[in-house]
Design a protein around this motif. Structure first.
Motif, PDB file in Angstrom:
ATOM      1  N   ASP A 186       0.849  -1.205   0.000  1.00  0.00           N
ATOM      2  CA  ASP A 186       0.000   0.000   0.000  1.00  0.00           C
ATOM      3  C   ASP A 186       0.880   1.249   0.000  1.00  0.00           C
TER       4      ASP A 186
ATOM      5  N   ILE B 212      -2.175   4.274  -0.816  1.00  0.00           N
ATOM      6  CA  ILE B 212      -3.531   3.725  -0.862  1.00  0.00           C
ATOM      7  C   ILE B 212      -4.602   4.811  -0.788  1.00  0.00           C
ATOM      8  N   LYS B 213      -4.342   5.897  -0.052  1.00  0.00           N
ATOM      9  CA  LYS B 213      -5.334   6.973   0.069  1.00  0.00           C
ATOM     10  C   LYS B 213      -5.579   7.660  -1.276  1.00  0.00           C
ATOM     11  N   HIS B 214      -4.563   7.647  -2.114  1.00  0.00           N
ATOM     12  CA  HIS B 214      -4.692   8.263  -3.433  1.00  0.00           C
ATOM     13  C   HIS B 214      -4.876   7.218  -4.524  1.00  0.00           C
TER      14      HIS B 214
ATOM     15  N   THR C 111      -2.535   2.553 -10.203  1.00  0.00           N
ATOM     16  CA  THR C 111      -3.346   3.607  -9.585  1.00  0.00           C
ATOM     17  C   THR C 111      -4.751   3.608 -10.167  1.00  0.00           C
TER      18      THR C 111
ATOM     19  N   ARG D 104      -9.148   8.363 -10.965  1.00  0.00           N
ATOM     20  CA  ARG D 104      -9.648   9.198  -9.876  1.00  0.00           C
ATOM     21  C   ARG D 104      -9.923  10.614 -10.357  1.00  0.00           C
TER      22      ARG D 104
ATOM     23  N   GLU E 218     -10.011  14.684  -8.608  1.00  0.00           N
ATOM     24  CA  GLU E 218      -9.481  15.407  -7.458  1.00  0.00           C
ATOM     25  C   GLU E 218     -10.181  16.751  -7.349  1.00  0.00           C
TER      26      GLU E 218
ATOM     27  N   LYS F   3      -9.467  16.425  -1.678  1.00  0.00           N
ATOM     28  CA  LYS F   3     -10.342  15.251  -1.790  1.00  0.00           C
ATOM     29  C   LYS F   3     -10.022  14.467  -3.055  1.00  0.00           C
TER      30      LYS F   3
ATOM     31  N   THR G  57     -11.450  11.162  -5.304  1.00  0.00           N
ATOM     32  CA  THR G  57     -12.593  10.268  -5.502  1.00  0.00           C
ATOM     33  C   THR G  57     -12.248   9.239  -6.577  1.00  0.00           C
TER      34      THR G  57
END
Length: 407
Positions: free
Chosen positions: A66, A69-71, A86, A89, A91, A102, A104
């Protein structure tokens, strides 16, 4: 467009994409590696983007880490290789002009590519070599144009470092920055103050080592970015001298970059130390630049001694020579190198007498005098007065010690 012959790096990573796609998700190679493959340049890191969420990626592979992992980034370990995978996402909310407030995760490739910096970096590559181009990046590559994805102002507010990346890519790729993108850089240049010096340092060094350095420097100066870098404000006139660099010579190391900058700004050794600390460079680099400045000063005064060449060393000497060549200097650099190569010894370890030998021969005792004797012998060997022979050097050391005692 389809790339018929993929680089080995992509071929090796293919099983990762195939595993993800076999589970019903999308997966692509993305970023600079795709751009450089199309340009037939050497590629570095292989980055993978996917519609699979991090937990789904981890379920597909035996060994993962990880890393971010948050991104949405998971490191996949496969046959001693590491690949960053990745999740697509979006942002939002960049209050510090660097990182999103944030993130997503999404399933859409287009949504993911929309947040990237420049069109030439917003290309995706399928494992079969098909290029996915949603923002005319291929056309911009063909026309050698660097253009922000979407609205330039928004891209630079998301991460102000992208402005430095723009001038760096202009230099690296020898591309022209598109008009609206350049205007947005001029307008937002003060935001560079929000970025950590260490991050600016990397982009600046890469800009200076690009294939079209003067082009990068021109944008760096004309957009005003220079004024928001450490110690550069008010230095437009001296920095403008960098526009006259020889296009046939490329700087190849960070030491060469900073030696050129310090020399251009006419900094003394002491001033260079303070200047480079403001840029947060390493102590090793600072020492090399100081040594290079000392040699450059001696060259300008035509007072280069063998001892100075010895102390400078071949690595820094080569940096000095490359800087002189980049500056179109008329100095005979071949003679400098020849003089260095003709030195009888290139390091103190090659001197055939050391402190232990002096103690064993009862010539001196531990202390400052020992250093003075070694320095005396070193000077004699470098100037050709003494042969680098142990018995002769010990004899010279005894005479030196005796004469000093008598005086």
């Amino acid at each position: 467009m389809q790339i018929k012959k993929l680089p080995q790096e992509f071929i090796t990573a293919r099983p990762i994409l195939q595993t993800i796609e076999g589970a019903g998700y999308e997966a692509y190679f993305v970023g600079g590696s795709v751009r450089d493959t199309i340009l037939k340049d050497h590629i570095h890191d292989v980055d993978i983007a996917t519609s699979a969420f991090p937990s789904e990626v981890k379920d597909l592979f035996k060994k993962t880490i990880d890393t971010g992992i948050k991104h949405g980034t998971v490191m996949v370990l496969d046959h001693q290789q590491k690949y960053e995978v990745t999740t697509f996402r979006t942002e939002s909310g960049y209050q510090d002009f660097r990182r999103p407030d944030k993130v997503t995760f999404v399933r859409s490739l287009e949504e993911d590519l929309k947040r990237r910096d420049f069109t030439v970096n917003a290309l995706a590559l399928k494992e079969d070599g098909t290029v996915v181009d949603l923002f005319s990046g291929l056309q911009d590559l063909q026309n050698h144009i660097l253009k922000a994805v979407g609205i330039p102002e928004e891209r630079f507010h998301e991460d102000a470092l992208r402005m430095m990346r723009a001038v760096r890519f202009a230099s690296k790729l020898d591309f022209v920055i598109e008009e609206k993108t350049e205007a947005a850089i001029k307008h937002n240049a003060p935001l560079l103050k929000k970025i950590a010096v260490e991050r600016i340092l990397v982009e600046f060094e890469k800009m200076m080592m690009g294939q079209a350095t003067t082009k990068g420097v021109k944008y760096f100066l004309e957009t005003g970015l220079y004024a928001y870098c450490p110690q550069f404000e008010g230095k437009l006139k001296p920095l403008s001298q960098l526009l006259n660099l020889n296009p046939k010579f490329r700087l190849t190391t960070e030491t060469q970059v900073w030696l050129l900058i310090c020399h251009t700004l006419e900094l003394s050794r002491e001033q260079s130390r303070s200047f480079l600390r403001a840029w947060k460079t390493s102590n090793e680099l600072i020492a090399e630049v100081e040594s290079g400045i000392q040699l450059l000063n001696a060259i300008s005064k035509n007072s280069v001694s063998e001892k100075l060449l010895f102390r400078t060393g071949k690595k820094v000497l080569q940096s000095v020579i490359n800087v002189l060549l980049a500056m179109n200097s008329k100095i005979d650099t071949s003679t400098l190198l020849a003089r260095y190569n003709e030195l009888p010894i290139k390091s103190t370890h090659e001197l055939n007498v050391n402190g232990h030998d002096l103690l064993t021969a009862n010539i001196t005792t531990p202390g400052p005098q020992m250093g003075r004797i070694i320095s005396y012998l070193l000077d004699g060997v470098l100037t050709g007065q003494f042969k680098n022979n142990q018995s002769e050097l010990l004899l010279k050391a005894k005479k030196y010690t005796s004469s000093n005692l008598e005086s």
